[in-house]
Scaffold this active site. Structure first.
Site, PDB file in Angstrom:
ATOM      1  N   ASP A 147       0.834  -1.203   0.000  1.00 26.00           N
ATOM      2  CA  ASP A 147       0.000   0.000   0.000  1.00 26.00           C
ATOM      3  C   ASP A 147       0.870   1.255   0.000  1.00 26.00           C
ATOM      4  O   ASP A 147       1.675   1.473   0.904  1.00 26.00           O
ATOM      5  CB  ASP A 147      -0.880   0.001   1.259  1.00 26.00           C
ATOM      6  CG  ASP A 147      -1.853   1.165   1.269  1.00 26.00           C
ATOM      7  OD1 ASP A 147      -2.928   1.032   0.655  1.00 26.00           O
ATOM      8  OD2 ASP A 147      -1.538   2.220   1.861  1.00 26.00           O
ATOM      9  N   HIS A 166      -7.816   9.593  -1.545  1.00 22.34           N
ATOM     10  CA  HIS A 166      -7.166   9.505  -0.232  1.00 22.34           C
ATOM     11  C   HIS A 166      -8.027  10.062   0.905  1.00 22.34           C
ATOM     12  O   HIS A 166      -8.095   9.478   1.988  1.00 22.34           O
ATOM     13  CB  HIS A 166      -5.814  10.231  -0.287  1.00 22.34           C
ATOM     14  CG  HIS A 166      -4.811   9.698   0.688  1.00 22.34           C
ATOM     15  ND1 HIS A 166      -3.474   9.598   0.395  1.00 22.34           N
ATOM     16  CD2 HIS A 166      -4.939   9.248   1.947  1.00 22.34           C
ATOM     17  CE1 HIS A 166      -2.827   9.098   1.449  1.00 22.34           C
ATOM     18  NE2 HIS A 166      -3.696   8.884   2.396  1.00 22.34           N
TER      19      HIS A 166
END
Ligand code: A2P
Length: 289
Positions: free
Chosen positions: A52, A119
């Site tokens: 990630d 995000h």
């Protein structure tokens, strides 16, 4: 609704029928290029198949280089590795999201990525037209998905009211990556995601280390002959959540993955799930910029 998984590379299915490995390696704050390269290689060698990153982490290039080198020097195929990146807050809206994705792809140096996330949501606290901004951003995400260069799309730090702003659109998010640790379960959002078939990932699953010394976690670590981090990571899996622990220490990268040889009892899961608020970062998407 825990996962039925027995190893790091075991996958669970997203709503588009693409598999996502049940445990990932987080890279936030590993922003030195050589260090992130070394740690991603280490994680892949240990058996992690899910990495990630994010544009904001300033380490996409090192992550991509490590993945490419690992593929070149092993028999592991690109399809066996799952990599996520994210579009940052400053790049919201259709055009900026598309451009940000192109920049991510240039940085990371891969033909495609497995998952691309928004995000942070736009929020009423900062933008009157937050709903429209989220929808515009999501239009960009849907076109990125349709291009085939991101095999799945999703969001991060979206609570249910943020998810509501895009849930009626043509393609629903496949993943929501939120802060989750014992003592900060965010159950409303998890319930929302479960109802809509959205996979939940946990960032800072160890509360950035804060959760490790909670008395209940220490007690269970003793009881199961595991360490605190392993108790927490296992707790995520048994709750059907993909944890993304981060470490720059090889021994901890190894031990954080050693969570498939024990099971937390129903009673102890209930105790963990009932923990009082503890150890979270305090970064609320409607408060943090
Ligand atoms: P380090 O990188 O030195 O191992 P989170 O994933 O919740 O953000 O937590 C990451 C923090 O927890 C980092 O400071 C990391 O330090 C530390 N950490 C990660 N795994 C372990 C572990 N197994 N035991 C103790 N601390 C850990």
């Amino acid at each position: 609704m825990g996962f039925n998984v027995n190893s790091l590379s075991d996958k669970v299915l997203m709503s588009n029928n693409v598999g996502i490995p049940c445990l990932g390696f987080g890279t936030y704050k590993i922003d030195d290029d050589q260090q992130v390269y070394d740690m991603v290689i280490t994680a892949l060698e240990v058996g992690y198949r899910h990495i990630d990153t994010a544009a904001f982490y300033m380490n996409e290039a090192g992550v991509g280089r490590a993945i490419n080198d690992f593929i070149a020097t092993t028999k592991i195929a690109r399809e066996d590795i799952f990599v996520t990146s994210k579009v940052w807050k400053t790049e919201r809206g259709y055009d900026k999201t598309i451009k940000a994705f192109e920049k991510t792809m240039d940085e990371i140096g891969l033909d495609y990525i497995d998952l691309f996330l928004v995000h942070w949501p736009a929020s009423l606290t900062f933008d009157d037209d937050w709903k429209e901004i989220n929808r515009d951003t999501w239009r960009g995400m849907m076109d990125i998905y349709k291009s085939g260069k991101a095999k799945a799309i999703g969001v991060s730090n979206f609570l249910s009211h943020h998810l509501d702003t895009i849930i009626d659109m043509e393609i629903q998010p496949m993943v929501d990556q939120i802060e989750i640790s014992p003592g900060f379960r965010q159950q409303d959002t998890v319930d929302y995601c479960n109802e809509h078939g959205i996979i939940v990932e946990a960032w800072s699953p160890l509360g950035r280390g804060r959760s490790l010394n909670h008395p209940l976690i220490l007690e269970l670590a003793e009881k199961y002959k595991k360490d605190s981090a392993q108790i927490i990571i296992r707790w995520d899996l048994q709750n059907g959540i993909i944890p993304l622990p981060k470490s720059i220490n090889k021994g901890r990268v190894v031990s954080n993955a050693d969570v498939f040889d024990f099971e937390i009892s129903k009673e102890d899961m209930t105790k963990l799930n009932a923990m009082e608020r503890y150890g979270d970062s305090g970064h609320h998407p409607d408060e943090a910029w």
